[in-house]
Design a protein around this motif. Sequence first.
Motif, PDB file in Angstrom:
ATOM      1  N   CYS A 196     -17.436  24.680 -18.237  1.00 40.36           N
ATOM      2  CA  CYS A 196     -17.334  24.365 -16.809  1.00 40.36           C
ATOM      3  C   CYS A 196     -18.646  23.682 -16.400  1.00 40.36           C
ATOM      4  O   CYS A 196     -19.161  22.842 -17.141  1.00 40.36           O
ATOM      5  CB  CYS A 196     -17.034  25.631 -16.019  1.00 40.36           C
ATOM      6  N   CYS A 197     -19.178  24.066 -15.259  1.00 42.43           N
ATOM      7  CA  CYS A 197     -20.342  23.366 -14.725  1.00 42.43           C
ATOM      8  C   CYS A 197     -21.506  23.343 -15.724  1.00 42.43           C
ATOM      9  O   CYS A 197     -21.835  24.356 -16.329  1.00 42.43           O
ATOM     10  CB  CYS A 197     -20.781  24.028 -13.440  1.00 42.43           C
TER      11      CYS A 197
ATOM     12  N   CYS B 177     -16.402  29.255 -15.090  1.00 44.83           N
ATOM     13  CA  CYS B 177     -17.554  28.994 -14.226  1.00 44.83           C
ATOM     14  C   CYS B 177     -18.460  30.225 -14.073  1.00 44.83           C
ATOM     15  O   CYS B 177     -18.218  31.262 -14.670  1.00 44.83           O
ATOM     16  CB  CYS B 177     -17.088  28.506 -12.854  1.00 44.83           C
TER      17      CYS B 177
HETATM   18 ZN   LIG Z   1     -17.920  25.451 -12.773  1.00 45.34          ZN
END
Ligand SMILES: [Zn+2]
Length: 318
Positions: A296-297, A220
Amino acid sequence: MAKSITELLKSGVVIGDGGYLIELERRGYVDSGSGREKVGTGRGSGQFTPEVAIENPDALRELHREFLNAGSHVLQALTFFGTREKLNRAGYGADTERINSVAVKLAKEVAGEKALVAGSVSRTQLTEREGMASLDKSRDHIAEQIRLLKDAGVDFLILETFFHLAEMKVALECAAAAGLPAVATMSFRPLITKCTDGHTPAECAKVMADLGAAAVGANCEQDPKRMLPLLREMRGATSVPLAAQPAAFRTTEECHSFTRLPAFPDDLETIQISRNEFIEFGKAARQEGIGYIGGCCGCNAAYIRALARGVEESNKRL
Ligand SMILES: [Zn+2]
């Protein structure tokens, strides 16, 4: 498919999956919390809890399918922010057992024999809110969630998005006590030089490896290019495989974390990076000693397919 994450890590670069909560938020199923918490300024981390598992299971099932189809060797059950502590604050505390067990069931259904299923365990947010004195409470919450994930049949754990090494240590101890292998990744903000309780990436890597993590690394907050220097620092401190699951958002020289940028969470489309950067990251994985690579995001299936393509291209050059 290998039966354990340890075997899989020995067989080559393991391709993880992408980010669930922001993708499902974009599709209309997850509450970012921006309507009631101070997010985007770094003063609140929003809701982003995983009740979609019980409220819209088809949406979650579909995203798992997309990641599997894109080349993931591991599917993470959507149990991020799934401790009773965080779910209580989001109004879902009474559903803690159901959210965790249904999330694992959905991931296993889609994975079948084609992928391993990891339980995701993240920080409780108690340390940020109440300080280090709350670590014993964190331990109870994390141990409870790990017990639920084990009962639901996960193959291993991904301990992710921990800001404090002290809380990561607690999580690794809980994983060991439960007898589950763990991939352990810290998140660094606002800069990649130190985690929130003041440890360098190298120190974090060594401590996590000493506590028995199957792979150590970061997830992240940064895009792949920004994350690479911290991974190299970790590489120099330990011989266990590295794990990297970067975000797909562009950060700045002054601020290395997208959740501290004003674009979080309602303006993220303006800092989205191209999947090309994930092809390049995939190509570099083996050479950089990264044994577990995912997103991740901001990473949907297109980004995971890009990573898989990069890894495949570098395999061909061997
Ligand atoms: Zn993330």
